[in-house]
Write a protein that holds these residues in place. Sequence first.
Motif, short mmCIF file in Angstrom:
data_model
loop_
_atom_site.label_atom_id
_atom_site.label_comp_id
_atom_site.label_asym_id
_atom_site.label_seq_id
_atom_site.Cartn_x
_atom_site.Cartn_y
_atom_site.Cartn_z
N UNK A 85 0.85 -1.20 0.00
CA UNK A 85 0.00 0.00 0.00
C UNK A 85 0.89 1.26 0.00
N UNK A 86 1.05 1.86 -1.18
CA UNK A 86 1.99 2.98 -1.33
C UNK A 86 1.64 4.17 -0.44
N UNK A 87 0.33 4.42 -0.26
CA UNK A 87 -0.09 5.55 0.58
C UNK A 87 0.44 5.38 2.01
N UNK A 88 0.42 4.14 2.49
CA UNK A 88 0.91 3.85 3.84
C UNK A 88 2.43 4.10 3.94
N UNK A 89 3.16 3.75 2.88
CA UNK A 89 4.61 3.96 2.85
C UNK A 89 4.92 5.47 2.84
#
Length: 178
Positions: free
Chosen positions: A21-25
């Motif tokens: 999940x890129x948003x979380x990164x």
Amino acid sequence: MGFRIKVENVVASASLNVEIPLEKVVVALEGIEYEPEQFPGLVLRLKEPRAATLIFSSGKIVCTGAKSPKDTNAAIAKVVSMIKKAGIKVPDKYRIQVENIVASAKLDRELNLDAIAFGLENAEYEPEQFPGLVYRMDEPRVVFLLFGSGKIVCTGARSIADVRRAVEKLDEKLRTLG
């Protein structure tokens, strides 16, 4: 063999085989560039080892700009560790594959590109378009740019050994052409 080979760039990739999940990164880590409208992955630049990594939601990581395969391995390991610290479960084991090595060398002489273009198969030379001669070698499978100054650039190799072998083979071919 009067030349020194200098590795300019190594590109390697790894697949973690899990969705990231890129948003979380982005929220968890600093210094990340993420503009999904422009590019589907996020960009994370490392200072040590100096490299840029691209992280995709598919779990694929691409490392570019490193100066050695060892540095790409260290960069990818560091990024995986950062992703874990962001609370994302990723496997401990993954395979890193070198995709491309770009290296340069300076031969101990100037090159007559017109003569080389005439004497070498798989050579393209159009000085009106580009000052270098493009030479495609089949074994190892690499592409060279040759310049009149004697500078050469080798791209497409997958190992440092292949770069060395290709440059030595090219040097030998050029010597037989005179």
